[in-house]
Design a protein around this motif. Structure first.
Motif: not given
Length: 209
Positions: A169-180
């Motif tokens: 797995i590489d370049n893991l990205t996500f939006d943290a906190g409120n996702t809507a």
């Protein structure tokens, strides 16, 4: 009039302050640690990225076998592998499952995946353990992008296709906190309209005075 104006202004400020914050994007390329330092081959990775909102753990036959590992023997840069602690990429000691646990619900989850074997399976769960979405990654050493449409993801389980097969797995990205998406509070237009009318009334009363 002045007291009413102040009360409405305070109410409008409270409405906006109470609204949830926008999501914060996080990207992890595994080329460095948040607290400083450069990774090396087969270094254990479990809580090193906790400050960014994610931890990692490996499981074999349903039991925890400790942290995952970073390696670049098979890849051009460091990536997260399902290597059991204390082993190397050539030892064939690779865990069944890599679990990512997020500090809070996330959205816009994506990463690069490479697998040596057949399809790798990815399962995203919410905080209650409900399965939100299942995806799969092709076998082969070339990295491919895996992207989830689900929001509110609290945990991601990555399953190897066959026993002892490796994946990265590489370049893991996500939006943290409120996702809507954050909507405008429903009462905000009412407060704003009232403030405009009161402001106009105050100006009119001053001109008459």
């Amino acid at each position: 009039m002045r007291n009413m104006f102040k009360s409405l202004a305070a109410g409008l400020a409270a409405v906006f302050l109470a609204a949830p914050a926008f999501a914060l994007p996080v990207t992890i390329d595994f080329e460095s640690f948040p607290g400083g330092g450069v990774p090396h081959n087969n270094v254990d990775v479990d809580t090193q990225y906790a400050s960014l909102g994610v931890t990692f753990e490996l499981f074999e036959n349903g039991a925890s076998v400790g942290p995952a590992a970073l390696n670049n023997d098979y890849t051009s840069s460091f990536a997260l592998f399902n290597l059991v602690s204390g082993t190397t990429i050539s030892d064939a000691n690779r865990a069944d499952l890599l679990r990512m646990t997020f500090a809070g619900p996330v959205g816009s989850l994506s990463f690069l995946h490479a697998g040596w074997g057949d399809y790798t399976r990815f399962e995203a769960y919410d905080q209650s353990g409900t399965l939100l979405e299942t995806l799969s990654g092709n076998g082969g050493s070339a990295f491919q992008t895996v992207s989830f449409s689900a929001t509110g993801i609290a945990r991601l389980d990555v399953f190897q296709s066959q026993d002892n097969y490796a994946y990265a797995i590489d370049n893991l990205t996500f939006d943290a906190g409120n996702t809507a998406a954050v909507p405008l509070p429903a009462t905000a237009p009412l407060f704003a309209g009232a403030l405009l009318m009161l402001g106009a009334a105050r100006r009119k009363s001053r001109r008459k005075a």
